[in-house]
Design an enzyme around this catalytic site. Structure first.
Site, mmCIF file in Angstrom:
data_model
loop_
_atom_site.group_PDB
_atom_site.id
_atom_site.type_symbol
_atom_site.label_atom_id
_atom_site.label_comp_id
_atom_site.label_asym_id
_atom_site.label_seq_id
_atom_site.Cartn_x
_atom_site.Cartn_y
_atom_site.Cartn_z
ATOM 1 N N ILE A 13 0.836 -1.202 0.000
ATOM 2 C CA ILE A 13 0.000 0.000 0.000
ATOM 3 C C ILE A 13 0.870 1.251 0.000
ATOM 4 O O ILE A 13 1.981 1.253 0.516
ATOM 5 C CB ILE A 13 -0.956 -0.021 1.224
ATOM 6 N N CYS A 14 0.340 2.315 -0.587
ATOM 7 C CA CYS A 14 0.938 3.654 -0.595
ATOM 8 C C CYS A 14 2.188 3.685 -1.473
ATOM 9 O O CYS A 14 2.120 3.428 -2.670
ATOM 10 C CB CYS A 14 1.213 4.105 0.837
ATOM 11 N N ALA A 15 3.334 3.988 -0.915
ATOM 12 C CA ALA A 15 4.588 4.012 -1.673
ATOM 13 C C ALA A 15 5.168 2.614 -1.842
ATOM 14 O O ALA A 15 5.940 2.352 -2.765
ATOM 15 C CB ALA A 15 5.606 4.909 -0.972
ATOM 16 N N TYR A 24 0.557 5.217 -4.293
ATOM 17 C CA TYR A 24 0.435 6.633 -3.952
ATOM 18 C C TYR A 24 0.862 7.449 -5.177
ATOM 19 O O TYR A 24 1.799 7.062 -5.885
ATOM 20 C CB TYR A 24 1.334 6.947 -2.754
#
Length: 182
Positions: free
Chosen positions: A102-104, A123
């Site tokens: 998740i995200c970066a 992200y």
């Protein structure tokens, strides 16, 4: 019961890590928090300190049905440069087991080739990490045994997608209802 590992690095985004742990445990999925350092104590990107269950160096990644990478900075960088994490990701993926980020953190999957040929998200600003993938901006994307998500605001959706993958869509729907989500 499924058994999942979540890699905890100093500088991880606390909500992305702990939301997944909380929701998966509520669903009856065993999830071990593995510190990638030589200490069980982990300090998140916003100064929140928590204690992992085990050191990653003490566990065999193939004993798990999947591996999860929370994002955050510099947590993602710490995960990316860690040999134990890289080896575990490759073993899990090659064994057909779940790899979720998740995200970066999905950028790690792009850089090490796990995301090649996959539909993925991350992200904003990390799109260049996926030259051999189909990049989309959906909040959560599941493609085979790879699940990716956008960021802190999608952490519940990410955890529910993991439940759907490991158990069923009805189990994920039931969890959403039980936690009063949407």
């Amino acid at each position: 019961m499924s058994n999942i590992a979540i890699c905890m690095a100093d500088g991880c985004e606390e909500i992305e890590a702990l939301t997944v742990v909380d929701i998966l445990r509520r669903a009856g999925i065993k999830i071990d928090m593995l510190s990638i350092s030589d200490s069980l104590n982990v300090k998140g990107s916003h100064g929140i300190e928590f204690k992992a269950d085990y050191l990653m160096s003490e566990r065999n990644s193939l004993d798990y049905d999947g591996i999860v990478l929370p994002g955050g900075m510099p947590g993602t960088t710490n995960l990316e440069v860690n040999t134990l994490v890289q080896n575990a990701l490759k073993k899990q993926f090659n064994a057909g087991k779940l790899v979720a980020a998740i995200c970066a953190a999905p950028s790690i999957l792009g850089k090490n080739g796990i995301a090649n040929g996959k539909k993925v998200t991350s992200y904003p600003g990390f799109e260049d990490a996926f030259p051999r993938s189909t990049y989309v901006t959906d909040s959560v994307v599941t493609d085979g045994n790879v699940i990716t998500s956008r960021g802190m605001g999608t952490a519940i959706d990410f955890a529910l997608a993991i439940i759907e993958y490991l158990i069923s869509s009805s189990a994920a729907e039931d969890m959403a209802k039980n936690i009063m989500y949407k």
